[in-house]
Scaffold this motif. Structure first.
Motif, mmCIF file in Angstrom:
data_model
loop_
_atom_site.group_PDB
_atom_site.id
_atom_site.type_symbol
_atom_site.label_atom_id
_atom_site.label_comp_id
_atom_site.label_asym_id
_atom_site.label_seq_id
_atom_site.Cartn_x
_atom_site.Cartn_y
_atom_site.Cartn_z
ATOM 1 N N ASP A 139 0.838 -1.199 0.000
ATOM 2 C CA ASP A 139 0.000 0.000 0.000
ATOM 3 C C ASP A 139 0.878 1.255 0.000
ATOM 4 O OD1 ASP A 139 -2.361 -1.400 -0.068
ATOM 5 O OD2 ASP A 139 -2.725 -1.274 2.097
ATOM 6 N N THR A 140 1.939 1.212 0.792
ATOM 7 C CA THR A 140 2.866 2.344 0.845
ATOM 8 C C THR A 140 3.578 2.524 -0.487
ATOM 9 O OG1 THR A 140 3.226 1.908 3.206
ATOM 10 C CG2 THR A 140 4.816 3.336 2.098
ATOM 11 N N GLN A 141 3.985 1.405 -1.080
ATOM 12 C CA GLN A 141 4.623 1.478 -2.399
ATOM 13 C C GLN A 141 3.720 2.136 -3.422
ATOM 14 O OE1 GLN A 141 7.599 -2.432 -2.603
ATOM 15 N NE2 GLN A 141 6.004 -2.167 -4.103
ATOM 16 N N GLN A 142 2.461 1.731 -3.436
ATOM 17 C CA GLN A 142 1.512 2.299 -4.394
ATOM 18 C C GLN A 142 1.370 3.807 -4.176
ATOM 19 O OE1 GLN A 142 -2.408 0.610 -4.213
ATOM 20 N NE2 GLN A 142 -3.139 1.687 -6.023
ATOM 21 N N TYR A 143 1.332 4.211 -2.921
ATOM 22 C CA TYR A 143 1.207 5.639 -2.616
ATOM 23 C C TYR A 143 2.447 6.397 -3.098
ATOM 24 C CZ TYR A 143 0.528 9.931 0.037
ATOM 25 O OH TYR A 143 0.379 11.249 0.396
ATOM 26 N N VAL A 144 3.628 5.821 -2.876
ATOM 27 C CA VAL A 144 4.872 6.459 -3.320
ATOM 28 C C VAL A 144 4.899 6.564 -4.839
ATOM 29 C CG1 VAL A 144 7.383 6.179 -3.452
ATOM 30 C CG2 VAL A 144 6.196 5.811 -1.284
ATOM 31 N N ASN A 145 4.470 5.505 -5.531
ATOM 32 C CA ASN A 145 4.394 5.556 -6.998
ATOM 33 C C ASN A 145 3.489 6.697 -7.458
ATOM 34 O OD1 ASN A 145 6.111 3.430 -7.704
ATOM 35 N ND2 ASN A 145 4.497 1.896 -7.591
ATOM 36 N N GLN A 146 2.331 6.807 -6.832
ATOM 37 C CA GLN A 146 1.379 7.845 -7.216
ATOM 38 C C GLN A 146 1.946 9.238 -6.974
ATOM 39 O OE1 GLN A 146 -2.016 6.766 -4.837
ATOM 40 N NE2 GLN A 146 -2.773 5.258 -6.291
ATOM 41 N N GLU A 147 2.592 9.421 -5.826
ATOM 42 C CA GLU A 147 3.152 10.735 -5.502
ATOM 43 C C GLU A 147 4.300 11.096 -6.443
ATOM 44 O OE1 GLU A 147 2.128 13.071 -3.158
ATOM 45 O OE2 GLU A 147 0.379 11.756 -3.243
ATOM 46 N N ALA A 148 5.139 10.125 -6.771
ATOM 47 C CA ALA A 148 6.254 10.394 -7.685
ATOM 48 C C ALA A 148 5.739 10.726 -9.086
ATOM 49 C CB ALA A 148 7.192 9.192 -7.738
ATOM 50 N N ALA A 151 4.304 14.243 -8.976
ATOM 51 C CA ALA A 151 5.352 15.265 -8.958
ATOM 52 C C ALA A 151 5.947 15.470 -10.341
ATOM 53 C CB ALA A 151 6.448 14.861 -7.966
ATOM 54 N N SER A 152 6.159 14.373 -11.065
ATOM 55 C CA SER A 152 6.691 14.470 -12.426
ATOM 56 C C SER A 152 5.709 15.180 -13.344
ATOM 57 C CB SER A 152 6.996 13.070 -12.962
ATOM 58 O OG SER A 152 7.492 13.132 -14.278
ATOM 59 N N TYR A 153 4.432 14.847 -13.210
ATOM 60 C CA TYR A 153 3.401 15.467 -14.046
ATOM 61 C C TYR A 153 3.304 16.967 -13.770
ATOM 62 C CZ TYR A 153 -1.294 16.678 -15.701
ATOM 63 O OH TYR A 153 -2.355 17.287 -16.312
ATOM 64 N N GLU A 154 3.329 17.338 -12.500
ATOM 65 C CA GLU A 154 3.222 18.750 -12.148
ATOM 66 C C GLU A 154 4.427 19.535 -12.658
ATOM 67 O OE1 GLU A 154 0.723 20.392 -10.945
ATOM 68 O OE2 GLU A 154 -0.487 18.567 -10.814
ATOM 69 N N LEU A 155 5.602 18.925 -12.610
ATOM 70 C CA LEU A 155 6.793 19.600 -13.126
ATOM 71 C C LEU A 155 6.689 19.820 -14.627
ATOM 72 C CD1 LEU A 155 9.615 20.756 -12.699
ATOM 73 C CD2 LEU A 155 10.528 18.435 -12.967
ATOM 74 N N GLN A 156 6.184 18.818 -15.343
ATOM 75 C CA GLN A 156 6.022 18.971 -16.790
ATOM 76 C C GLN A 156 5.006 20.058 -17.120
ATOM 77 O OE1 GLN A 156 7.919 17.406 -19.198
ATOM 78 N NE2 GLN A 156 9.055 16.868 -17.344
ATOM 79 N N ARG A 157 3.946 20.140 -16.353
ATOM 80 C CA ARG A 157 2.949 21.202 -16.575
ATOM 81 C C ARG A 157 3.560 22.574 -16.330
ATOM 82 N NH1 ARG A 157 -2.592 20.635 -13.543
ATOM 83 N NH2 ARG A 157 -2.781 22.629 -14.616
ATOM 84 N N ALA A 158 4.340 22.672 -15.241
ATOM 85 C CA ALA A 158 4.912 23.961 -14.875
ATOM 86 C C ALA A 158 5.964 24.436 -15.867
ATOM 87 C CB ALA A 158 5.517 23.877 -13.478
ATOM 88 N N THR A 159 6.582 23.504 -16.570
ATOM 89 C CA THR A 159 7.649 23.869 -17.511
ATOM 90 C C THR A 159 7.175 23.771 -18.957
ATOM 91 O OG1 THR A 159 8.485 21.587 -17.447
ATOM 92 C CG2 THR A 159 9.484 23.160 -15.924
ATOM 93 N N ALA A 160 5.858 23.878 -19.146
ATOM 94 C CA ALA A 160 5.308 23.749 -20.504
ATOM 95 C C ALA A 160 5.843 24.819 -21.448
ATOM 96 C CB ALA A 160 3.779 23.818 -20.451
ATOM 97 N N ALA A 161 6.295 25.947 -20.890
ATOM 98 C CA ALA A 161 6.815 27.025 -21.738
ATOM 99 C C ALA A 161 8.116 26.632 -22.415
ATOM 100 C CB ALA A 161 7.039 28.279 -20.899
ATOM 101 N N LEU A 162 8.751 25.600 -21.914
ATOM 102 C CA LEU A 162 10.039 25.190 -22.476
ATOM 103 C C LEU A 162 9.819 24.172 -23.592
ATOM 104 C CD1 LEU A 162 12.009 24.788 -19.143
ATOM 105 C CD2 LEU A 162 12.257 26.624 -20.815
ATOM 106 N N ASN A 163 9.694 24.657 -24.775
ATOM 107 C CA ASN A 163 9.602 23.771 -25.930
ATOM 108 C C ASN A 163 11.023 23.448 -26.360
ATOM 109 O OD1 ASN A 163 8.820 22.343 -28.155
ATOM 110 N ND2 ASN A 163 8.366 24.131 -29.409
ATOM 111 N N THR A 164 11.609 22.467 -25.677
ATOM 112 C CA THR A 164 13.060 22.274 -25.793
ATOM 113 C C THR A 164 13.457 21.056 -26.604
ATOM 114 O OG1 THR A 164 13.040 21.056 -23.717
ATOM 115 C CG2 THR A 164 13.480 23.411 -23.596
#
Length: 251
Positions: A139-148, A151-164
């Motif tokens: 259960d903890t593993q699943q939660y860690v997977n979801q949180e990670a 976090a990756s998704y939110e970072l990609q959204r926040a850096t959408a201006a970087l068409n790199t």
């Protein structure tokens, strides 16, 4: 299965009848006992195999967790460096080699063995407290997977201006570079070589084209990323402690 056959001689008295019934009953009881005994040892064998499978998967996940923790440490350092780049960009003091590194690799913690064992007939033959401990662990593993992943998704959204993406980079080449990070032996990797891989994934960057509003958005994104880095680090430490608890229970 054992076949139980009644005596072939005819039954002429009550005594013979009861002997006849007793023989059938005893035969059935012996057959059932033998069948249950075979099933018991079969399930016990399955339970031992299941525990070995869970232990192998847990050791695999522990190695993956150590890898993710190291990457998370490097990612936080990169995100703090990104804020410095953006500050210099605002001040018009950008250095020639300044770049924004915004990739956050993550290797998923797997649960295939747990699903197999938990749903098998062997589960009732594994001590309850050990199954409960594994259940909490996964259960903890699943939660860690979801949180990670979040976090990756939110970072990609926040850096959408970087068409790199590099103009001529094919999808196959991008996948190859992503795979190079996922398959990299972190223990033999330095922070510098990791930065080089991340820079390669970032592609060509023209930071001077960013507007003040885009810079604001990027700063907020990297500040949130640092918060996620610290939060994920706490999750990784907690999960590592859960692995240690299971190992101690198995000794």
């Amino acid at each position: 299965m054992l076949d139980v056959h009644a005596p072939h001689e005819s039954v002429h008295t009550w005594k013979s009848f009861f002997i006849h019934i007793a023989i059938i009953t005893i035969g059935l009881l012996i057959a059932l006992c033998l069948e249950k005994t075979v099933e018991f040892f079969h399930h016990r064998h399955q339970a031992r195999e299941g525990l070995e499978l869970l232990l192998r998967e847990m050791n695999e996940n522990r190695n993956t967790l150590q890898k993710n923790a190291k990457i998370n440490e490097w990612a936080e350092r990169q995100h703090r460096a990104d804020l410095g780049v953006l500050q210099r960009l605002r001040a018009g003091a950008l250095k020639p080699r300044d770049r924004l590194i915004f990739i956050r690799p993550y290797s998923r913690l797997v649960d295939s063995a747990w699903k197999i064992v938990h749903e098998s007939d062997a589960a009732p033959y594994i001590p309850y407290d050990l199954m409960a401990l594994y259940g909490t662990l996964y259960d903890t593993q699943q939660y860690v997977n979801q949180e990670a992943n979040s976090a990756s998704y939110e970072l990609q959204r926040a850096t959408a201006a970087l068409n790199t993406e590099q103009e001529n980079m094919s999808r196959d080449e991008e996948n190859r570079l992503q795979g190079a990070i996922g398959n990299q032996n972190i223990s033999s990797m330095t922070a510098e070589s990791y930065d080089a891989k991340m820079t390669e994934l970032g592609g060509d960057q023209n930071l001077l084209r960013l507007t003040p509003a885009q810079i604001d958005r990027l700063e907020q994104g990297f500040q949130l990323a640092i918060t996620d880095d610290r939060r994920l680090n706490r999750f990784y430490l907690a999960l590592g402690g859960s692995y240690d608890e299971v190992v101690a229970k198995l000794k």
